[in-house]
Scaffold this motif. Structure first.
Motif, PDB file in Angstrom:
ATOM      1  N   ASP A 263       5.384  -1.044  -8.401  1.00  0.00           N
ATOM      2  CA  ASP A 263       4.722   0.260  -8.234  1.00  0.00           C
ATOM      3  C   ASP A 263       5.352   1.081  -7.111  1.00  0.00           C
ATOM      4  O   ASP A 263       4.772   2.072  -6.664  1.00  0.00           O
ATOM      5  CB  ASP A 263       3.233   0.060  -7.960  1.00  0.00           C
ATOM      6  CG  ASP A 263       2.982  -0.800  -6.723  1.00  0.00           C
ATOM      7  OD1 ASP A 263       3.966  -1.332  -6.162  1.00  0.00           O
ATOM      8  OD2 ASP A 263       1.814  -0.956  -6.332  1.00  0.00           O
ATOM      9  N   ASP A 264       6.536   0.643  -6.672  1.00  0.00           N
ATOM     10  CA  ASP A 264       7.306   1.349  -5.632  1.00  0.00           C
ATOM     11  C   ASP A 264       6.671   1.288  -4.239  1.00  0.00           C
ATOM     12  O   ASP A 264       7.056   2.052  -3.348  1.00  0.00           O
ATOM     13  CB  ASP A 264       7.540   2.818  -6.013  1.00  0.00           C
ATOM     14  CG  ASP A 264       8.511   2.960  -7.175  1.00  0.00           C
ATOM     15  OD1 ASP A 264       9.325   2.045  -7.378  1.00  0.00           O
ATOM     16  OD2 ASP A 264       8.447   3.991  -7.871  1.00  0.00           O
ATOM     17  N   THR A 265       5.709   0.387  -4.036  1.00  0.00           N
ATOM     18  CA  THR A 265       5.171   0.181  -2.692  1.00  0.00           C
ATOM     19  C   THR A 265       5.952  -0.943  -2.008  1.00  0.00           C
ATOM     20  O   THR A 265       6.615  -1.748  -2.667  1.00  0.00           O
ATOM     21  CB  THR A 265       3.680  -0.184  -2.731  1.00  0.00           C
ATOM     22  OG1 THR A 265       3.521  -1.412  -3.444  1.00  0.00           O
ATOM     23  CG2 THR A 265       2.869   0.922  -3.385  1.00  0.00           C
ATOM     24  N   TYR A 266       5.832  -0.999  -0.686  1.00  0.00           N
ATOM     25  CA  TYR A 266       6.658  -1.931   0.086  1.00  0.00           C
ATOM     26  C   TYR A 266       5.824  -3.030   0.753  1.00  0.00           C
ATOM     27  O   TYR A 266       4.699  -2.793   1.206  1.00  0.00           O
ATOM     28  CB  TYR A 266       7.451  -1.171   1.160  1.00  0.00           C
ATOM     29  CG  TYR A 266       8.565  -0.340   0.569  1.00  0.00           C
ATOM     30  CD1 TYR A 266       9.844  -0.872   0.397  1.00  0.00           C
ATOM     31  CD2 TYR A 266       8.335   0.969   0.141  1.00  0.00           C
ATOM     32  CE1 TYR A 266      10.864  -0.117  -0.165  1.00  0.00           C
ATOM     33  CE2 TYR A 266       9.351   1.730  -0.418  1.00  0.00           C
ATOM     34  CZ  TYR A 266      10.611   1.177  -0.563  1.00  0.00           C
ATOM     35  OH  TYR A 266      11.622   1.924  -1.128  1.00  0.00           O
TER      36      TYR A 266
ATOM     37  N   LYS B 146      10.510  -3.956  -2.462  1.00  0.00           N
ATOM     38  CA  LYS B 146       9.791  -2.907  -3.183  1.00  0.00           C
ATOM     39  C   LYS B 146       9.186  -3.488  -4.444  1.00  0.00           C
ATOM     40  O   LYS B 146       9.864  -4.155  -5.223  1.00  0.00           O
ATOM     41  CB  LYS B 146      10.737  -1.750  -3.505  1.00  0.00           C
ATOM     42  CG  LYS B 146      10.037  -0.569  -4.160  1.00  0.00           C
ATOM     43  CD  LYS B 146      10.894   0.694  -4.116  1.00  0.00           C
ATOM     44  CE  LYS B 146      12.148   0.571  -4.957  1.00  0.00           C
ATOM     45  NZ  LYS B 146      12.873   1.858  -5.052  1.00  0.00           N
TER      46      LYS B 146
ATOM     47  N   LYS C  82       0.816  -1.218   0.000  1.00  0.00           N
ATOM     48  CA  LYS C  82       0.000   0.000   0.000  1.00  0.00           C
ATOM     49  C   LYS C  82       0.846   1.262   0.000  1.00  0.00           C
ATOM     50  O   LYS C  82       0.525   2.238  -0.678  1.00  0.00           O
ATOM     51  CB  LYS C  82      -0.924   0.007   1.212  1.00  0.00           C
ATOM     52  CG  LYS C  82      -1.761   1.286   1.331  1.00  0.00           C
ATOM     53  CD  LYS C  82      -2.700   1.255   2.522  1.00  0.00           C
ATOM     54  CE  LYS C  82      -3.521   2.551   2.610  1.00  0.00           C
ATOM     55  NZ  LYS C  82      -4.457   2.544   3.748  1.00  0.00           N
ATOM     56  N   TYR C  83       1.945   1.256   0.754  1.00  0.00           N
ATOM     57  CA  TYR C  83       2.675   2.487   1.005  1.00  0.00           C
ATOM     58  C   TYR C  83       3.952   2.606   0.180  1.00  0.00           C
ATOM     59  O   TYR C  83       4.750   1.669   0.093  1.00  0.00           O
ATOM     60  CB  TYR C  83       3.052   2.576   2.480  1.00  0.00           C
ATOM     61  CG  TYR C  83       1.870   2.648   3.411  1.00  0.00           C
ATOM     62  CD1 TYR C  83       1.128   3.817   3.534  1.00  0.00           C
ATOM     63  CD2 TYR C  83       1.503   1.543   4.162  1.00  0.00           C
ATOM     64  CE1 TYR C  83       0.042   3.888   4.395  1.00  0.00           C
ATOM     65  CE2 TYR C  83       0.424   1.596   5.032  1.00  0.00           C
ATOM     66  CZ  TYR C  83      -0.314   2.776   5.138  1.00  0.00           C
ATOM     67  OH  TYR C  83      -1.389   2.830   5.977  1.00  0.00           O
ATOM     68  N   LYS C  84       4.143   3.804  -0.400  1.00  0.00           N
ATOM     69  CA  LYS C  84       5.405   4.168  -1.025  1.00  0.00           C
ATOM     70  C   LYS C  84       6.255   4.908   0.011  1.00  0.00           C
ATOM     71  O   LYS C  84       5.813   5.168   1.137  1.00  0.00           O
ATOM     72  CB  LYS C  84       5.168   5.064  -2.237  1.00  0.00           C
ATOM     73  CG  LYS C  84       4.356   4.385  -3.346  1.00  0.00           C
ATOM     74  CD  LYS C  84       4.185   5.310  -4.539  1.00  0.00           C
ATOM     75  CE  LYS C  84       3.398   4.628  -5.655  1.00  0.00           C
ATOM     76  NZ  LYS C  84       3.244   5.515  -6.837  1.00  0.00           N
TER      77      LYS C  84
ATOM     78  N   ASP D 238       4.654   7.980   1.387  1.00  0.00           N
ATOM     79  CA  ASP D 238       3.522   7.656   2.258  1.00  0.00           C
ATOM     80  C   ASP D 238       4.005   7.259   3.649  1.00  0.00           C
ATOM     81  O   ASP D 238       3.434   7.691   4.661  1.00  0.00           O
ATOM     82  CB  ASP D 238       2.708   6.507   1.667  1.00  0.00           C
ATOM     83  CG  ASP D 238       2.196   6.817   0.277  1.00  0.00           C
ATOM     84  OD1 ASP D 238       1.766   7.965   0.047  1.00  0.00           O
ATOM     85  OD2 ASP D 238       2.236   5.913  -0.583  1.00  0.00           O
TER      86      ASP D 238
END
Length: 251
Positions: free
Chosen positions: A63-66, A60, A28-30, A33
């Motif tokens: 989409d660059d979310t973790y 990662k 969810k989070y980049k 964020d």
């Protein structure tokens, strides 16, 4: 400053906060964020995430979310296996206890000490003082010596930089060179003995437990008063070595 915060490492606390957020909502989070969510500036968050990613604690996505990384899964698996081992120990050790009519114990090594993990106690008038959660110097016990014996000799020297060793009883090995000599013998024979080195009046035998790749993860032992040892020594050695093999998954 409170005592518990005296040696606090803020970077570890921040990493823990990052992992907690990512674990609740993976993917969810980049970076930006997480920076806003945790009130950590972007530069510090970049360093944290880069380190965690390098260590495989997070990964990662495209989409660059973790999300959590493979290292977390390995640690979690190890924790589960630790409890699985204790469960298997309780089950497997009960038979050995009944055959020997003596108490069986499980421990793992933490540096130069052992930590008792489990105990299957025999119904005898003489009770051992050791309990799960208790620690003892590794060199004073058969449980510890059999785990030390599996280490490279360079590791022995790191763990015991001084020649003189702590004496638990008058029978404890007090010289590291004598300890190292005994550890070499233990490595060859596959079990360790404790001749009143931890508790006066008791002898003990221990054998190592291995994981699937051959690393020593714990050990099992049986201790008894001297007068019982004279009668049961051969049977006890055989039972403990066989129990360790079963717990290692080698049988």
């Amino acid at each position: 400053m409170t005592e518990e915060r005296k040696y606090w490492v803020p970077a570890l606390e921040k990493a823990d906060r990052v992992l907690s957020v990512v674990s609740l909502e993976p993917g969810k989070y980049k970076l930006i964020d997480l920076s806003r969510q945790l009130a950590i500036n972007k530069s510090s968050m970049f360093s944290l995430l880069h380190t965690l990613e390098t260590l495989n604690w997070v990964k990662k996505g495209a989409d660059d979310t973790y999300s959590l990384g493979e290292a977390i899964a390995v640690l979690g698996s190890s924790l589960v296996k630790q409890f699985d081992l204790n469960d298997r120990f309780q089950s497997e050790a009960a038979g050995a206890r009944d055959r020997l009519q003596e108490t069986i114990q499980l421990a793992r090594r933490i540096e130069d000490h052992i930590l008792y993990l489990g105990k299957v106690e025999a119904l005898t008038p003489v009770r051992l003082q050791s309990e799960p959660g208790m620690r003892l110097p590794a060199h004073t016990t058969a449980l510890g010596k059999v785990m030390l014996a599996q280490l490279p000799e360079a590791e022995w020297k790191r763990l015991y930089p001084e020649r003189a060793l702590t004496m638990q009883t008058p029978n404890t090995i007090g010289d590291r060179e004598k300890l190292f000599q005994q550890l070499r013998q233990i490595r060859q024979q596959g079990f360790a003995l404790d001749d009143q080195e931890s508790v006066v009046g008791f002898r003990c035998v221990a054998a190592p437990i291995y994981n699937i790749v051959g690393d020593t993860i714990a050990s099992v032992s049986c201790s008894m008063p001297l007068h019982q040892w004279e009668q049961k020594a051969a049977d006890t050695k055989r039972e403990i070595v066989d129990l360790a093999k079963r717990l290692s998954g080698l049988n």
